[in-house]
Scaffold this active site. Structure first.
Site, PDB file in Angstrom:
ATOM      1  N   TYR A  53       0.707  -1.135   0.075  1.00  0.00           N
ATOM      2  CA  TYR A  53       0.045  -0.078   0.106  1.00  0.00           C
ATOM      3  C   TYR A  53       0.724   1.084  -0.103  1.00  0.00           C
ATOM      4  CZ  TYR A  53      -3.984  -2.850   1.012  1.00  0.00           C
ATOM      5  OH  TYR A  53      -5.053  -3.910   0.979  1.00  0.00           O
ATOM      6  N   LEU A 213     -18.346  -1.650  -0.290  1.00  0.00           N
ATOM      7  CA  LEU A 213     -19.407  -0.948  -1.015  1.00  0.00           C
ATOM      8  C   LEU A 213     -19.278  -0.805  -2.570  1.00  0.00           C
ATOM      9  CD1 LEU A 213     -19.170   2.253   1.393  1.00  0.00           C
ATOM     10  CD2 LEU A 213     -20.818   0.167   1.476  1.00  0.00           C
TER      11      LEU A 213
END
Length: 323
Positions: A53, A213
């Site tokens: 990341y 989501l």
């Protein structure tokens, strides 16, 4: 905050997991630190990251941000169950990716240094590595556990048969094996219900859904988005592809008087093998808003309507495809 055990372990984690992928590329270090502080204030004790990341090869930018936050003290490290990952490319040389014993050991040492900690609570294999035998992987992981550098081992993006094989091989060694699986799972992506979730249930793995989501399309995507993932061309294309379902979904959420994002998270929290969906806030407001999902109890009627809008694969296999 509600807490639950991580799979079959005795470890208690919050029902929401703080994802940190935005820390660095999209959220400044100061704001990232503030979001992590707020997460602890809310009782969120489960944080997820990965050595890749930050998306600058070999730098581990997000882990560094977390490490400097831990270094502030005040019980930050002690209160946090930190999960990170190994597999991704961390350099240009042959052994700087994958799950060879050499790379696992080096990657763990580097993550520990970046995060300024002496152990990783949950060390996750970011992807299956078909070129490395399980005896080599488990030998490396066992050594890290013996040294106290890792406590629990998890997987991410594994198929159901990978989970079964991994834990059967671990059992031969009298080793705990996998205790969690982090996978793509949301109302609009339910393929894991065929085999991954049944494997997790059978072997006692906690499920940690990523993209709960669906890159924002389940968060009220029909309202024009000027920023964030919903504004990206690829996401806009997915919105157009799913417009009919999203119109029905957002109408249902309006009937319930709830925000679409909260309903999507509440649906995941209602699934029996789900430990904690990963929320990846870019801002403090997004973090605060996500807690509403913990208070929503979806009725059987609402769950049935959600199944009509977003039909799953038909349950677990082989019944889903056989008869």
């Amino acid at each position: 905050m509600h807490y639950t055990r991580l799979g079959r372990t005795g470890l208690k984690v919050s029902r929401l997991c703080l994802g940190t992928m935005n820390f660095g590329p999209h959220t400044t270090e100061n704001d990232s630190h503030a979001i992590m502080d707020r997460a602890l204030e809310h009782g969120i004790n489960f944080f997820d990251t990965a050595n890749v990341y930050g998306w600058k090869t070999g730098e581990g930018i997000t882990e560094q941000i977390i490490g400097r936050w831990f270094a502030k003290g005040g019980g930050r490290r002690e209160k946090t169950v930190i999960a990170t990952k190994v597999y991704g490319k961390m350099g240009d040389w042959p052994n700087e990716s994958g799950l060879s014993a050499l790379h696992i050991r080096r990657a763990c040492e580097e993550s520990l240094k970046r995060m300024q900690t002496d152990h990783i609570d949950l060390y996750q294999m970011h992807h299956i590595h078909r070129d490395t035998p399980w005896e080599e992987i488990w030998q490396a992981m066992e050594q890290l556990v013996r040294e106290g550098k890792v406590i629990y081992i998890g997987s991410s993006n594994f198929a159901g048969w990978h989970i079964a094989t991994a834990n059967q091989e671990a059992a031969k060694r009298n080793f705990t094996g996998l205790v969690s699986e982090q996978c793509l799972y949301n109302l609009n992506a339910r393929t894991v219900e065929l085999e991954v979730l049944p494997a997790c249930e059978s072997y006692g793995l906690g499920v940690i859904p990523w993209s709960p989501l669906a890159s924002g399309i389940l968060a009220g995507a029909l309202k024009k988005a000027a920023e964030g993932r919903r504004a990206e061309p690829g996401v806009q294309a997915r919105i157009d592809e799913n417009r009919d379902k999203l119109e029905r979904y957002e109408a249902l959420c309006e009937e319930l008087g709830e925000h679409p994002a909260d309903v999507a998270l509440a649906w995941l929290l209602s699934r029996p093998v789900v430990t904690a969906p990963i929320i990846g806030p870019r801002t403090m407001e997004q973090l605060d808003d996500s807690l509403r999902a913990l208070e929503i109890e979806l009725s059987s009627e609402t769950l049935a309507k959600l199944d009509e809008i977003f039909p799953g694969p038909g349950g677990p296999g082989p019944e889903a495809w056989a008869w």
